[in-house]
Design a protein around this motif. Structure first.
Motif, short mmCIF file in Angstrom:
data_model
loop_
_atom_site.label_atom_id
_atom_site.label_comp_id
_atom_site.label_asym_id
_atom_site.label_seq_id
_atom_site.Cartn_x
_atom_site.Cartn_y
_atom_site.Cartn_z
N ILE A 20 -14.58 -9.33 -4.69
CA ILE A 20 -15.21 -10.07 -5.92
C ILE A 20 -16.00 -9.40 -6.95
O ILE A 20 -15.76 -9.94 -8.22
CB ILE A 20 -15.58 -11.47 -5.40
CG1 ILE A 20 -14.86 -12.25 -4.51
CG2 ILE A 20 -16.46 -12.29 -6.42
CD1 ILE A 20 -15.33 -13.42 -3.60
N ASP A 24 -13.84 -10.09 -9.78
CA ASP A 24 -14.30 -11.50 -10.32
C ASP A 24 -13.30 -12.56 -9.85
O ASP A 24 -13.16 -13.44 -10.68
CB ASP A 24 -14.50 -11.28 -11.93
CG ASP A 24 -15.64 -12.33 -12.28
OD1 ASP A 24 -16.35 -12.87 -11.76
OD2 ASP A 24 -15.23 -13.25 -13.50
N ASN A 25 -12.76 -12.15 -8.54
CA ASN A 25 -12.09 -13.39 -8.24
C ASN A 25 -11.82 -12.95 -6.69
O ASN A 25 -11.77 -12.02 -6.13
CB ASN A 25 -10.62 -13.04 -8.85
CG ASN A 25 -9.63 -14.46 -8.80
OD1 ASN A 25 -10.16 -15.32 -8.33
ND2 ASN A 25 -8.50 -14.49 -9.15
N SER A 64 -6.91 -22.23 -2.36
CA SER A 64 -7.88 -20.98 -2.32
C SER A 64 -9.12 -21.25 -1.58
O SER A 64 -9.68 -22.34 -1.69
CB SER A 64 -7.97 -20.58 -4.02
OG SER A 64 -8.65 -19.25 -3.95
N ARG A 66 -13.40 -20.36 -1.44
CA ARG A 66 -14.39 -19.79 -2.18
C ARG A 66 -15.62 -19.43 -1.15
O ARG A 66 -15.80 -20.19 -0.01
CB ARG A 66 -14.99 -20.94 -3.26
CG ARG A 66 -15.47 -22.08 -2.76
CD ARG A 66 -15.77 -23.07 -3.61
NE ARG A 66 -16.33 -24.41 -3.17
CZ ARG A 66 -16.14 -25.44 -3.59
NH1 ARG A 66 -15.82 -25.70 -4.98
NH2 ARG A 66 -16.41 -26.75 -3.11
#
Length: 83
Positions: A20, A24-25, A64, A66
């Protein structure tokens, strides 16, 4: 307090955190599987375990994950201790 993590779960969290920061993902199951040399189904099992322990959460309306605040706090402590 969150349940104890296994060494493998910590290594998954380390990889996710680094990925990440660089991209940035959140990494896909396939990316995680390739990194650890396992099948995506194995990744799904590890991520589900991290979800049950409160370190990951599902994104609404998406397939997804987080990071939760518990994940971020755990990683911040690890980074401070490593310094």
């Amino acid at each position: 307090m969150n349940p104890v993590l296994t060494d493998k779960q910590i290594s998954y969290m380390d990889f996710i955190q680094k990925f990440i920061k660089q991209n940035d993902n959140f990494p896909t199951f396939e990316v995680i599987a390739e990194h650890f040399g396992v099948k995506p189904n194995s990744v799904a099992g590890h991520l589900l375990a991290l979800r049950k322990k409160g370190y990951l959460d599902m994104c609404p309306n998406m397939a997804s994950y987080r990071r939760t605040n518990a994940f971020k706090s755990f990683m911040a402590i690890r980074e401070r201790n490593a310094a």
